[in-house]
Design an enzyme around this catalytic site. Sequence first.
Site, PDB file in Angstrom:
ATOM      1  N   LYS A 516      47.525  53.877  38.728  1.00  0.00           N
ATOM      2  CA  LYS A 516      46.155  54.365  38.471  1.00  0.00           C
ATOM      3  C   LYS A 516      45.250  53.988  39.645  1.00  0.00           C
ATOM      4  O   LYS A 516      45.622  53.136  40.470  1.00  0.00           O
ATOM      5  CB  LYS A 516      45.642  53.761  37.164  1.00  0.00           C
ATOM      6  N   TYR A 742      19.333  44.380  59.261  1.00  0.00           N
ATOM      7  CA  TYR A 742      18.156  44.657  58.436  1.00  0.00           C
ATOM      8  C   TYR A 742      17.559  43.367  57.881  1.00  0.00           C
ATOM      9  O   TYR A 742      18.298  42.484  57.437  1.00  0.00           O
ATOM     10  CB  TYR A 742      18.544  45.551  57.264  1.00  0.00           C
TER      11      TYR A 742
HETATM   12  C1  LIG Z   1      46.357  48.498  34.685  1.00  0.00           C
HETATM   13  C2  LIG Z   1      47.242  48.316  33.567  1.00  0.00           C
HETATM   14  C3  LIG Z   1      48.504  47.731  33.715  1.00  0.00           C
HETATM   15  C4  LIG Z   1      48.984  47.137  35.009  1.00  0.00           C
HETATM   16  O1  LIG Z   1      48.517  45.814  35.144  1.00  0.00           O
HETATM   17  P1  LIG Z   1      48.927  44.907  36.387  1.00  0.00           P
HETATM   18  O2  LIG Z   1      48.360  43.592  36.053  1.00  0.00           O
HETATM   19  O3  LIG Z   1      48.290  45.507  37.570  1.00  0.00           O
HETATM   20  O4  LIG Z   1      50.385  44.895  36.465  1.00  0.00           O
HETATM   21  C5  LIG Z   1      49.338  47.699  32.622  1.00  0.00           C
HETATM   22  N1  LIG Z   1      48.940  48.200  31.431  1.00  0.00           N
HETATM   23  C6  LIG Z   1      47.727  48.737  31.246  1.00  0.00           C
HETATM   24  C7  LIG Z   1      47.362  49.265  29.903  1.00  0.00           C
HETATM   25  C8  LIG Z   1      46.838  48.819  32.290  1.00  0.00           C
HETATM   26  O5  LIG Z   1      45.621  49.353  32.097  1.00  0.00           O
END
Ligand SMILES: *Cc1c(COP(=O)(O)O)cnc(C)c1O
Length: 847
Positions: A516, A742
């Site tokens: 993701k 700035y």
């Molecule tokens: C993002 C996510 C993961 C992955 O988690 P990591 O700690 O990056 O391995 C697994 N399950 C769900 C539901 C997530 O949202």
Amino acid sequence: MINLYDLIEYARGQFFGEPAAQIFTGLCLELKTAAPNQLFVALRNENGDTHRHIEAAIRQGVSGVLCMHPPTCDITGVSVILVRDTTEALILWARGMLEKYGTTVITVTGSSGKTSTVSGLKHALSARYKVHAPTISQAYTYLGIPLAVASLRPEHDCLILRLNPSRPGELSTALRIARPRALVVTNIHHAYIDQFGDPDAIADEIRVMVAGVAPGGLVVLNQDDERVRQLADAAQAQVATVSIDNFGADYMAYNIVNGWSGTGFDLRAQGEKFIGHWTPLLGRSAIYSALAALSVAHFFGIPLSETLRHITDTEMTNGRMKPLIGTNDCIVIDDSYSATPEETLDALDWLAQIREDNQRVIFILGDLSHLGDYNQQGHRQVGQRAAQVADLFITQGIQASIAARAALDAGMESRNVHSTFSVHDTIQTLRERYQLTEDDLILVKGGKSAQMSRLVEALIRPIPPPVDDDASSPPQAPFQPLRPTWIEVDTNIIAHNVRAIKQRIGDQVALMAVVKADAYGHGAILTSQTALLNGAEYLAVANLQEALELRGGGISAPILIMNYVPTYGIAQAIQQGITVTVFDLDNARLLDRTAGEFGGRLKVHVEIDSGMGRMGVLPSDAVNLFRHLLNMQNLEVEGVYTHFSSADEDEGYTEQQAQAFNDIIRPLRAAGLRIRYIHAANSPATFASDRHYFNMVRTGLAMYGLQPSPSVPLPPELRPALTWKTVVAQVKKLPPGHPVGYGNTYRTQGEETTAVICVGYADGFRRAPKTWREVLIHGRRAPVIGRISMEKTVVNVSHIPGVATGDEVVLLGRQGDEVITAEEIAAQLGTINYEVVCAVLPRVPRR
Ligand SMILES: *Cc1c(COP(=O)(O)O)cnc(C)c1O
């Protein structure tokens, strides 16, 4: 040989200190080639200022230095020559030497086929003359001429130069140094479009050189290339045209016979026919090289029949249509040196002609480079042709994957098209899915920066290379993004991390790669393909857009969306075979009805909220949900999962969550419900213990080599794959008390040397409330001073000598012995490493 006094005379140099050595054995323009008794030339250009390397060059033994300002180091025993501009000095010197020796210059230019043409010319002319045709990296552009002149001797009759039109103005400068007596123009392709804009601009560049050949000289033009043919009007010199099958040309080859051991042809030239000749080189450009050699040699008084005999001695060059024997006796055509789209299409045509019925044609394409605006179109053309010619098409690299997509669009079956992002994964694909045999014919092609020769090396080893666990990345060719801040992702490291995770969880547990948020900023397609090739079997994303991007990239593996999907997206999810999450009864009913209306079956995973209080059905409602799910005709329950809230810090709570999850799963199983995937563990849970794997784990963070938490460290073999870089724009000294940025929030303490770097909050380099404390330059830490601007940041480099415009800056990742980790930045910003990598904005280019 370079004589000190020639340099003084032609380059208008002055001694600095006492002259020592008077003769230098060679010219060195880069520190890495500095060797004893050579002349080191300090240059200042867009790649930086190499005056800072003088001391090191002297340490490596050079006995002369040509520079613009006096060295500050010890120069005892070294002749130092000062000039106003070293580049100009080299130009004047090379021109002076060519005049002094009276050397005849023959130049070969064009987009491709130059090297084989030079080789053909050299063999043809060597019959009568003493020829100098040094091989010099094209990267030197016109500075290749002084390098060639440095190895020229007075007894040489002629010098053959290969000039690459790689940017506007290049050839005009070359012409100032060396005016050719004979010029060969091979072809004009979509090459260096990022520099020229379009091929017509390349034609304009070459036109200057064509016009520069004096009336007594010769210009050889490829009649079959429209743009080259039109250059004839610019010539003052005699023009000779060469062609395949075109009767209007002065030198025409016909009855072409393509073979493994060479290319046969008949020749019509000078009113005569010459039947049954051949060149050992392969492909269409082999013929043009031969014709160019014939015409130039004839101009210099060598009879055609004699040249036809010598052409058979032309040697093949590595990386240019060279047949080799590879794994399991397959045939590898190594054409990896460089490529334009046109040249690649020619190679595919050749392949189509040469293949025998029983042969399987495998085409492996690396990124074509420098295509500018033509990038999409160029790669797509190649992909479309590949779909017609190849049985199996593998692309390696982000740009090349555009060609894979085009091949799929053109109707090539998806099981015969693969995108990979590393040599390792290309080999893996070939090994695991396709047993190579002696009936395989593999063409390897790609732009120079794709370094496809590394793949060829791997293919021609007698046994396929073992899985290379410590795959360290090769030195990369310079990246020239138009936005001077970029992300580099090492796919070898991701591949390695994925294999390490897979090894930890074992064969009985499936791996779902969480990609993701554009794979946590690493690039979703690249990461997904790499993960799938190295042990992952499922992908997880956050929404339909991310899922469809993967499908668009030719990824057919199952994909789970771990979030709410609105009903208007369900039809697409079904069509594209994407799995969605069910989290309560209303949601399930809606999905079931929508799927029914669409007339398809939707795959779902049910999420249980075992204690995180986020998405998912509460255990108390789960039984009821499943009871209903069993009757929903349009939903297929493929998985059940839960998510841990504190796997990185609270083992006891994780245990409780797992317990609650198990209490749901057990009765379902007891009731005979078959659920294919049961999953709970994220990266922290995967590395904290092996108790909660069920039959699948979902890891994101660990794949990227980022640390779950101080209490759950990763094993050391998992390493971060992402580096965020930018460059130095300006370096200057500010007086004491001078404000920076700035709001004048910073004032220099004493005199400070500052560097402006090309990154700001518009790139995701956070401004407030806290920002980076330091960045890396020359492998050392440089403190950030003043406020971050939208696209600029100022750092203090007073303690780092020699920082110059164009120097690489690392914001995240390793440089030399120093490293800035996402964990360090997270601590500094008051957040977690997840956010640090995701915050680099998507418009920052990735490679
Ligand atoms: C993002 C996510 C993961 C992955 O988690 P990591 O700690 O990056 O391995 C697994 N399950 C769900 C539901 C997530 O949202």
